[in-house]
Design a protein around this motif. Structure first.
Motif: not given
Length: 733
Positions: A618-638
């Motif tokens: 059997p295999v493990a259900p609903l189990t992805p081998e890879l998960t990842a996220s990238i979250s860049p943020s940029y702030e501009v002072e006015l």
């Protein structure tokens, strides 16, 4: 179990300096604090709370893999439910299935979760709100408003969190009433008919009495039409919900306080989008469920009998087009400080939840496999904690009692109790536990801790699938333990090693097709046990870069997978009991490249090995081998003192199997998916309001949440997560 909120005191460790505060906010990769100079961050050290281990610890000192999310940052980012949170935590996958209900959120951590929603199945990941365990997710639909913080603990948490946390625990902490007068209003409008409004009020009534109140409404249009039900109340995937929560806090002195909380939600909408992949099935397999006068097929069922657009529905049964959910709860939390070194806490809660849903399994206009379903669950829990310090030794201890009564009823066609019910399932669960965890600071750099928990569970269940009732009961008990050590290095990095043990009581089959009086097919599985070996490193690599990395190996015994096949009149769901080993790596980081640019990343890899069963692996259900996220943020002072913040969130979930088989012929491999969100926000110099332009799933990625091959057809459960663009306004006064 509950997590006691303890304010961090100035640590006796010499290394908790200005740099330590920056570590605490940046650690676990997802604690999103406001951009501040390091000198300003030092002022925040006393406000940092860590509740994962029920004791005072800066987050990077906790010897487990943990991700934490700040509530205000979640609101600014537009994250409103656990499904969104699951996109940014390594090896966390949140799916929705549950009889086609749109409110369900089933978290899987490191390959352990909940495949089925019926009362006889227990989740492998526990969810807590202010120390109260949520036994069922269908019908709860918890909105993440009024949130102080969310913690995601990965790996077995059997000592402090109890029996249903062999995969991990999710701890939601709400904002508690205090003396600060604040009102927050949020409004959101967007494409796909998005309409959302929420209100939060916190006030002090007297020196000893304060309250806060949170209420809201959230609605969104559907993705498809019920092409054969002209008077359907909702479209496919349409949702609307009202929710509210009131907390009142009474403080008689510095040593005693009471918090009384009540909450309620009421939701309704259209059936979750799904498709039935038929290929070609002889209609004789379906004749049992047919009624006189209903549309009847003239030959084998084919995919052409469903819909060309998978987000439309070809069902001819109005009874399964509408789903609904309600949940309410009340809890009382009392805290005593008996001395400077000894405190106690009591939590008493009562919760109820119910839902209406159901699927038309053949997915056609023919009256063959329509299964409207209702379910409910009532739970009561009591916990008492005694916590304190004796010199360099600190301890957490407690007693716990939990009782749940629930049922699921599935009818043929439109009328419950008007004809033979296809499923009538009831279960009563009683759980008791005693636990203790002790920590010792060997010196300023080295800390060791260990804990034990004794749990006892009893279940009484009955099942009737239309061919006669069967009754059963069973009991289980187990001693869980954990051992850990963490060491602060010269550069303030923290290295840890832990052994975590978890336990879950056995489970009865969800849909047992037994002959009358035959109880041999309604037998519970044995104790489910897990032991996790983990090492990790977390801290500030430089003054602008923080990271955490964890390596783990978890061994599970007597782990039940739910396997469903078609039977006369419906599903036959049995437990496939396996031994499983999961190993992997998890990474999270925060990099402040400049005063304006910040980058958050996460990455999870897991390899799951399941022992062979009768020559089949059997295999493990609903189990992805890879998960990842990238979250860049940029702030501009006015120039006017205001600011613009732009943020992009990319998340990836690898391919996975919808059930415990990798047989290509069963077609249950779910493709990988990539999602992109963005937010561009403007705030004036006063920072009392924010206007944001947002985009969710901007490239309109359509993906599967689950797949199930019954032997006659494949159920393809689709996401309800289409692209959406809009404006969000938040004001504080």
């Amino acid at each position: 179990m509950s997590k006691q909120k303890i304010q961090i005191k100035h640590s006796s460790r010499g290394k908790l300096t200005v740099l330590s505060t920056a570590i605490a906010f940046a650690m676990s990769g997802q604690v999103f604090a406001q951009n501040q100079e390091p000198e300003e961050k030092a002022l925040d050290i006393e406000s940092i709370t860590v509740t994962a281990a029920k004791r005072s610890q800066v987050i990077y000192e906790v010897p487990i893999a943990i991700s934490a999310f700040n509530g205000d940052a979640l609101a600014a980012q537009g994250i409103t439910d656990l499904t969104d949170v699951g996109k940014f935590v390594p090896n966390l996958n949140v799916t929705g299935f549950s009889a086609g209900h749109t409110s369900s959120a089933n978290p899987f951590i490191r390959g352990i979760g909940l495949q089925d929603h019926l009362i006889t199945t227990d989740p492998g990941v526990s969810v807590y709100v202010d120390g109260v365990y949520l036994g069922r997710q269908v019908g709860q639909n918890w909105n993440l408003n009024n949130i102080e913080r969310i913690e995601v603990l990965r790996g077995p948490q059997g000592t402090l969190y109890g029996r249903n946390s062999i995969g991990g625990a999710i701890n939601i902490i709400t904002k508690q009433p205090d003396e600060v007068a604040v009102t927050k209003i949020g409004v959101e409008v967007g494409t796909r008919g998005r309409t959302k409004a929420d209100l939060f009020v916190n006030r002090e009534l007297t020196d000893s009495l304060s309250f806060n109140f949170n209420a809201g409404y959230n609605a969104r249009d559907g993705l498809g039409d019920f092409i054969n039900v002209q008077d359907a109340e909702y479209d496919v995937g349409e949702t609307k919900e009202f929710y509210g929560r009131l907390s009142v806090r009474y403080v008689s002195s510095d040593d005693f306080s009471l918090v009384l909380t009540a909450d309620h939600n009421d939701g309704e909408g259209g059936l979750r989008p799904y498709q039935t992949l038929i290929d070609e099935v002889p209609t004789g397999a379906y004749y049992t469920g047919m009624r006189f006068g209903s549309p009847t097929p003239t030959g084998p069922l084919r995919n052409s009998d469903t819909t060309e657009d998978p987000y439309d529905s070809a069902t001819g049964s109005k009874e399964v087009t509408t789903v609904s959910n309600q949940a309410s709860g009340i809890s009382l939390t009392a805290d005593w400080n008996w001395s400077d070194t000894l405190s106690s806490r009591a939590i008493v809660s009562r919760r109820t939840s119910e839902y209406k849903a159901g699927l038309d399994d053949d997915g056609t206009n023919f009256f063959l496999d329509q299964f409207p379903e209702i379910g409910e669950a009532d739970q009561t829990s009591i916990e008492f904690q005694l916590n304190g310090y004796i010199g360099e030794v600190d301890f957490v201890s407690g007693l716990y009692w939990f009782k749940e009564e629930g049922s699921n009823l599935q009818a043929e066609g439109s009328a419950f109790n008007a004809g033979p019910n296809l499923l009538d399932l009831d279960q009563e669960t009683t759980s008791q536990a005693i636990f203790a965890n002790v920590g010792y600071d060997v010196n300023d750099d080295l800390r060791v801790s260990g804990g034990l928990r004794y749990s006892k569970d009893e279940k009484k269940a009955s099942a009737d699938v239309g061919i006669g009732p069967v009754f059963a009961q069973d009991s289980w008990n187990e001693v869980s333990f954990d051992l850990s050590a963490n060491y602060t290095l010269e550069n303030n990095m923290n290295v840890y090693a832990s052994i975590q043990n978890g336990y879950q009581s056995g489970q009865f089959p969800a849909r047992p097709y037994c002959l009358f009086g035959d109880i041999t097919c309604f037998v519970a599985s044995e104790n489910i046990t897990a032991i996790n070996y983990e090492v990790g490193l977390k801290g500030m690599v430089t003054s602008t870069f923080s990271m955490s990395v964890a390596l783990f190996n978890t061994e599970f015994d007597d782990l039940p997978y739910q396997v469903s096949t078609t039977a006369e009149g419906g599903f036959n769901t049995t437990n496939l009991v396996v031994s499983q080993t999961s190993r992997g790596v998890e990474w999270e980081s925060t990099w402040k490249a400049t005063e304006s640019f910040t980058l958050h990343t996460s990455f999870g890899y897991i390899d799951v090995d399941v022992d062979e069963q009768n020559g089949v692996k059997p295999v493990a259900p609903l189990t992805p081998e890879l998960t990842a996220s990238i979250s860049p943020s940029y702030e501009v002072e006015l120039d006017n003192g205001g600011s613009i913040v732009a943020r992009v969130d990319y998340s990836f979930r690898g391919e996975m199997y919808g059930e415990p088989t990798a047989d290509p012929g069963r077609q249950t491999l779910i493709d990988s998916r990539e999602l992109v969100n963005f937010t561009v926000s403007y705030s004036p110099a006063s920072e009392d309001w924010t206007l944001s332009l947002y985009g969710r799933n901007v490239f309109d990625e359509r993906y599967d949440n689950a797949r199930l091959n019954t032997g006659d057809y494949i159920l393809q459960i689709l996401s309800n997560d289409a692209s959406e663009f809009g404006l969000r306004y938040r004001m504080t006064f």
